[in-house]
Design an enzyme around this catalytic site. Structure first.
Site, PDB file in Angstrom:
ATOM      1  N   SER A 141       0.950  -1.316  -0.061  1.00  0.00           N
ATOM      2  CA  SER A 141       0.037   0.217  -0.092  1.00  0.00           C
ATOM      3  C   SER A 141       0.931   1.303   0.012  1.00  0.00           C
ATOM      4  O   SER A 141       2.131   1.194   0.470  1.00  0.00           O
ATOM      5  CB  SER A 141      -0.771   0.031   1.291  1.00  0.00           C
ATOM      6  OG  SER A 141      -0.367   0.225   2.222  1.00  0.00           O
TER       7      SER A 141
ATOM      8  N   GLU B 192       6.634  -0.250  -5.504  1.00  0.00           N
ATOM      9  CA  GLU B 192       5.518  -0.396  -6.362  1.00  0.00           C
ATOM     10  C   GLU B 192       4.322  -0.561  -5.520  1.00  0.00           C
ATOM     11  O   GLU B 192       4.068  -1.643  -4.738  1.00  0.00           O
ATOM     12  CB  GLU B 192       5.696  -1.794  -7.077  1.00  0.00           C
ATOM     13  CG  GLU B 192       4.688  -1.834  -8.347  1.00  0.00           C
ATOM     14  CD  GLU B 192       3.362  -2.483  -7.729  1.00  0.00           C
ATOM     15  OE1 GLU B 192       2.372  -2.012  -7.920  1.00  0.00           O
ATOM     16  OE2 GLU B 192       3.284  -3.774  -7.766  1.00  0.00           O
ATOM     17  N   LEU B 193       3.216   0.704  -5.504  1.00  0.00           N
ATOM     18  CA  LEU B 193       2.254   0.686  -4.490  1.00  0.00           C
ATOM     19  C   LEU B 193       1.066   0.659  -5.003  1.00  0.00           C
ATOM     20  O   LEU B 193       0.788  -0.265  -5.989  1.00  0.00           O
ATOM     21  CB  LEU B 193       2.656   2.205  -3.579  1.00  0.00           C
ATOM     22  CG  LEU B 193       4.112   2.301  -3.000  1.00  0.00           C
ATOM     23  CD1 LEU B 193       4.220   3.498  -2.394  1.00  0.00           C
ATOM     24  CD2 LEU B 193       4.358   1.254  -2.121  1.00  0.00           C
TER      25      LEU B 193
ATOM     26  N   CYS C 241      -3.372  -4.537  -7.308  1.00  0.00           N
ATOM     27  CA  CYS C 241      -3.173  -3.233  -7.747  1.00  0.00           C
ATOM     28  C   CYS C 241      -3.643  -2.591  -9.014  1.00  0.00           C
ATOM     29  O   CYS C 241      -4.085  -1.328  -8.903  1.00  0.00           O
ATOM     30  CB  CYS C 241      -1.745  -2.921  -7.100  1.00  0.00           C
ATOM     31  SG  CYS C 241      -0.615  -3.864  -8.237  1.00  0.00           S
TER      32      CYS C 241
END
Length: 467
Positions: free
Chosen positions: A217, A238-239, A273
């Site tokens: 997150s 990498e969110l 995501c």
């Protein structure tokens, strides 16, 4: 003296069945692991590229030999349907084999010094060297695949790697770590550190790791970046994402609806995501699109992730399903209308379609991690781009149109890391760069990118080499 902590249970999120227990690593164990990683780092860096490549190929072969069992274990602990975890394990195998090739392609450069007056007779080259131990912080939604991207890249570049698997579904990675050891990884070069969030935080804070790579997150990314700043680690993030799908009035309505059904409501139980999280549909085809979407959603089967025919399994936990339920309620409170789904039973969340969603709803701007498809209208495609860009995230977007000129115009204006034309945003191929700007983290992960990220560049100048 080390204080041992109570073991942490791992459950099937749908049935509650106890699948196993893991150790909650102590600070003393982390200290020992970082010291061991120093030795493992030296051993990995000493391996020639062809031997690193062969190590990765052996790992891939061993994973492949247990693929069916690993997929079943992953489905049981993670909640994704078995056919999806089967594909995830296959992806991890491809990733290890892909990075085996990358291990032999870490190229340097020759830099022409005759571009600078007075340096014409000198020679400059650059070489790539291992960065140092890499902390790989792995999320729950695609743990085996995303572990592979981090661990295989670190090993390919000649680094040691310290892996923190997700606390709710670590068991498949525990088994894979045993296979890595069997493949002949040098002692300390690949370590698995199980436990709660403190493990990731300690790995980010301690000086023993040269880099930290997180998929997670945006909140977690900010915390990890803050902790890594004190030791000036390289941070690879990498969110989150809140990916928009824009459906123009000349689109193939059935294909666009299917992209939402598969790319949001079914795949990964909506916990991806890059899933389709916002749908913007042009006025002229809005009603036809909604009809097609509702028809597709009605065909989905929710149930036991290990059973044949299941499309949507339980979310990772009941708490996760409660958060999805609250997000749906917030959208309805803002004016959206529930057209399908919306129910919750424990960790199971029924695929939900919301229509008449106000484009300015704060709940629409937030990332919903579950099978929810909110649909909003637009009149002008460039207004849809504006609404898509108002998100704080910038992972991927999709555009459905038959007009190639319009497709490129919209793609050019979308402030994201990747745009899919006439397909779902839930697309990730290991040989494509994957990542995006803004709250998505700004890093790119993929076969041709991550291994380089885990190296450092050294310049060597030979004076009078050309004299």
């Amino acid at each position: 003296m080390s204080t041992r902590t109570a073991p942490l249970p791992v459950h099937n999120p749908g049935t509650g069945e106890l699948l196993g227990e893991i150790e909650d690593s102590t600070p003393e164990q982390l200290t020992a692991a970082l010291a061991t990683a120093e030795r493992g780092q030296r051993a990995m860096a000493a391996l020639p590229a062809h031997e690193r490549a062969q190590l990765l190929l052996r790992i891939a072969d061993l994973i492949e030999s247990e693929a069916a069992g690993l997929a079943r274990l992953l489905a049981a602990e993670n909640g994704k349907p078995l056919f999806q975890t089967t594909e995830e394990v296959k992806a991890a195998i491809r990733i290890f084999r892909g990075y085996a090739g990358e291990a032999t392609r870490l190229f340097g450069r020759q830099i022409p010094l005759d571009a600078v007056p007075g340096l014409e007779r000198h020679l400059a080259v650059t070489v790539r060297e291992p960065l140092g131990p890499v902390a790989a912080l792995v999320p729950f939604n695609y743990p085996v695949e995303l572990y592979a991207h981090k661990a295989a890249a670190a090993l390919a570049a000649g680094n040691a790697v310290l892996v923190h698997p997700p606390v709710r579904c670590p068991l498949a990675l525990v088994r894979i770590a045993e296979l890595v050891a069997r493949a002949g990884a040098p002692e300390g070069a690949h370590q698995l550190l199980t436990g709660g969030v403190h493990v990731s935080q300690e790995l980010a804070s301690r000086p023993g790791a040269a880099a930290v790579s997180l998929t997670g997150s945006t909140h977690a990314g900010r915390e990890i970046a803050r902790r890594a700043a004190d030791t000036l680690k390289k941070v690879h993030l990498e969110l989150g994402g809140n990916d928009a799908l824009i459906v123009c009035d000349d689109a193939d309505v059935e294909a666009a609806a299917e992209a939402v059904v598969l790319g949001r409501l079914a795949r990964g139980n909506g916990q991806i995501c890059c899933a389709v999280k916002r749908v913007y549909v042009q006025d002229g085809i809005h009603d036809a699109f909604v009809d097609a979407l509702l028809a597709g959603a009605a065909k989905l089967t929710v149930g036991d992730q290990l059973a044949d025919g299941t499309d949507v399994g339980p979310l990772i936990s009941e708490e996760a399903a409660e958060r999805v339920e609250a997000a749906v309620a917030a959208l309805v409170s803002d004016g959206a209308r529930k057209a399908a789904g919306g129910g919750r039973r424990g960790a199971f969340s029924d695929p939900t379609v919301l229509v008449d969603v106000p484009a300015d709803s704060p709940a629409l701007a937030a990332e919903i991690f579950g099978p929810v498809a909110p649909v909003a209208r637009f009149t002008d495609p460039f207004d849809a781009v504006r609404m898509a860009n108002e998100s704080p995230y910038g992972l991927q977007a999709a555009v459905f149109t038959q007009d190639i000129r319009r497709a490129f115009q919209l793609a050019h204006r979308l402030d994201v890391g990747g745009v899919v034309i006439n397909g779902s945003t839930a697309l990730r191929a290991e040989n494509l760069p994957f990542g995006g700007p803004k709250d998505t983290g700004g890093s790119a992960e993929g076969l041709h990118d991550t291994a380089l990220e885990f190296t450092r560049q050294k310049t060597i100048v030979v004076m009078e080499a050309l004299g």
